[in-house]
Design an enzyme around this catalytic site. Structure first.
Site, PDB file in Angstrom:
ATOM      1  N   ASP A  19       0.837  -1.210   0.000  1.00 51.25           N
ATOM      2  CA  ASP A  19       0.000   0.000   0.000  1.00 51.25           C
ATOM      3  C   ASP A  19       0.868   1.256   0.000  1.00 51.25           C
ATOM      4  O   ASP A  19       1.996   1.233   0.502  1.00 51.25           O
ATOM      5  CB  ASP A  19      -0.891  -0.029   1.255  1.00 51.25           C
ATOM      6  CG  ASP A  19      -2.039   0.961   1.150  1.00 51.25           C
ATOM      7  OD1 ASP A  19      -2.294   1.504   0.050  1.00 51.25           O
ATOM      8  OD2 ASP A  19      -2.680   1.201   2.191  1.00 51.25           O
ATOM      9  N   ASN A  67     -10.732  -2.722  -5.821  1.00 53.96           N
ATOM     10  CA  ASN A  67      -9.965  -1.723  -6.588  1.00 53.96           C
ATOM     11  C   ASN A  67     -10.634  -1.287  -7.897  1.00 53.96           C
ATOM     12  O   ASN A  67     -10.235  -0.288  -8.496  1.00 53.96           O
ATOM     13  CB  ASN A  67      -8.543  -2.229  -6.882  1.00 53.96           C
ATOM     14  CG  ASN A  67      -7.628  -2.190  -5.667  1.00 53.96           C
ATOM     15  OD1 ASN A  67      -6.683  -2.976  -5.565  1.00 53.96           O
ATOM     16  ND2 ASN A  67      -7.885  -1.268  -4.743  1.00 53.96           N
ATOM     17  N   ARG A  70     -11.765   2.391  -8.386  1.00 55.20           N
ATOM     18  CA  ARG A  70     -10.873   3.514  -8.709  1.00 55.20           C
ATOM     19  C   ARG A  70     -11.225   4.087 -10.083  1.00 55.20           C
ATOM     20  O   ARG A  70     -12.008   3.498 -10.813  1.00 55.20           O
ATOM     21  CB  ARG A  70      -9.417   3.031  -8.678  1.00 55.20           C
ATOM     22  CG  ARG A  70      -9.056   2.561  -7.288  1.00 55.20           C
ATOM     23  CD  ARG A  70      -7.608   2.233  -7.131  1.00 55.20           C
ATOM     24  NE  ARG A  70      -7.368   1.952  -5.722  1.00 55.20           N
ATOM     25  CZ  ARG A  70      -6.223   2.077  -5.107  1.00 55.20           C
ATOM     26  NH1 ARG A  70      -5.170   2.483  -5.782  1.00 55.20           N
ATOM     27  NH2 ARG A  70      -6.104   1.810  -3.832  1.00 55.20           N
TER      28      ARG A  70
END
Ligand code: FPP
Length: 241
Positions: A19, A67, A70
């Site tokens: 991360d 994800n 995004r």
């Protein structure tokens, strides 16, 4: 007493939540994808450090089932990065004895990427120096749900007796069925969350949450964390002798 504690062997399986790429890039006034590219370069160094540290299995979280939320630009950029990474690194991975596997749901990934993943798995299937598992479109809950579905199908088809289902049964249906459980889970960038990573498998793992952003994560930091693990007492719920 500390001196009476049993020292454990090093972590044979380390899992990493990589991360902080976005913040690393933004702090330099660069787009987030710049951080992902820097992060991809780190992957190679960390894989190369594994044999000397006694880490036989390394599992990295590259893209989660969450994800997809995004921006389209970032998702497309990451997918293109994965395609390029596989194409560019395949030969080196093969020659360095790295066996690559992918976990996660491939259904939502594009055909070209899935074909590259399949090819890399086949190309490296004889390797045994380091086992690198890349989690791509992976979510722990999604994995357990997919596993449960297959288990239920086996019950419905009469291939599995529900009376015999126990703790050993479900792991055989998980994406990680051929892997040992992780001993150590590392998350970079200061967040103390596991974000749906290896939920079932990490039941007894040690955790290290460190402030370093993933593109700054060096083999030295990795070595220190692996070393810390060896100094911890592991009781698996038992009382120390
Ligand atoms: C989290 O940082 C990182 C990701 C979602 C992607 C991880 C991908 C890589 C390290 C690149 C390549 C990997 C391979 C296997 C080629 P973030 O974007 O959430 O950072 P932030 O929290 O600072 O925004």
């Amino acid at each position: 007493m500390a001196s009476d504690r049993q020292k454990s062997a090093g972590p044979g399986h380390v899992a990493i939540i990589m991360d902080g790429n976005g913040r690393w890039a933004q702090s330099r006034g660069r787009p987030r994808l710049f951080g992902h590219h820097a992060g991809a370069k780190r992957v190679r160094q960390i894989v190369e450090a594994c044999p000397e540290l006694g880490v036989k299995y390394l599992t990295i979280f590259a893209f989660s089932t969450e994800n997809w939320k995004r921006t389209q630009v970032e998702v497309a950029g990451l997918m293109s990065l994965f395609r390029r990474y596989i194409t560019k690194e395949a030969r080196a991975l093969k020659e360095e004895g790295v066996r690559v596997r992918f976990i996660g749901d491939r259904v939502r990934l594009d055909d070209k990427l899935v074909a590259l993943m399949d090819e890399l798995e086949t190309l490296t299937e004889e390797n045994d120096r380091v086992h690198l598992t890349i989690a791509l479109n992976y979510g722990g809950r999604d994995e357990v749900a997919r596993a449960t579905k297959r288990l239920a199908q086996d019950v419905a088809a009469g291939r599995l007796d529900p009376e015999g289902v126990d703790e050993e049964t479900l792991p055989r249906y998980l994406d990680t069925c051929v892997l040992p459980d992780p001993d150590l889970v590392i998350r970079t960038s200061g967040e103390a969350r596991i974000s749906n990573f290896l939920l079932w498998q990490s039941a007894y793992a040690e955790y290290e949450f460190i402030d370093t952003l993933w593109p700054d994560f060096s083999p030295e930091i990795f070595s220190d964390l692996v070393g810390n693990y060896g100094n911890r007492e592991r009781r698996y719920g038992a009382v120390p002798a």
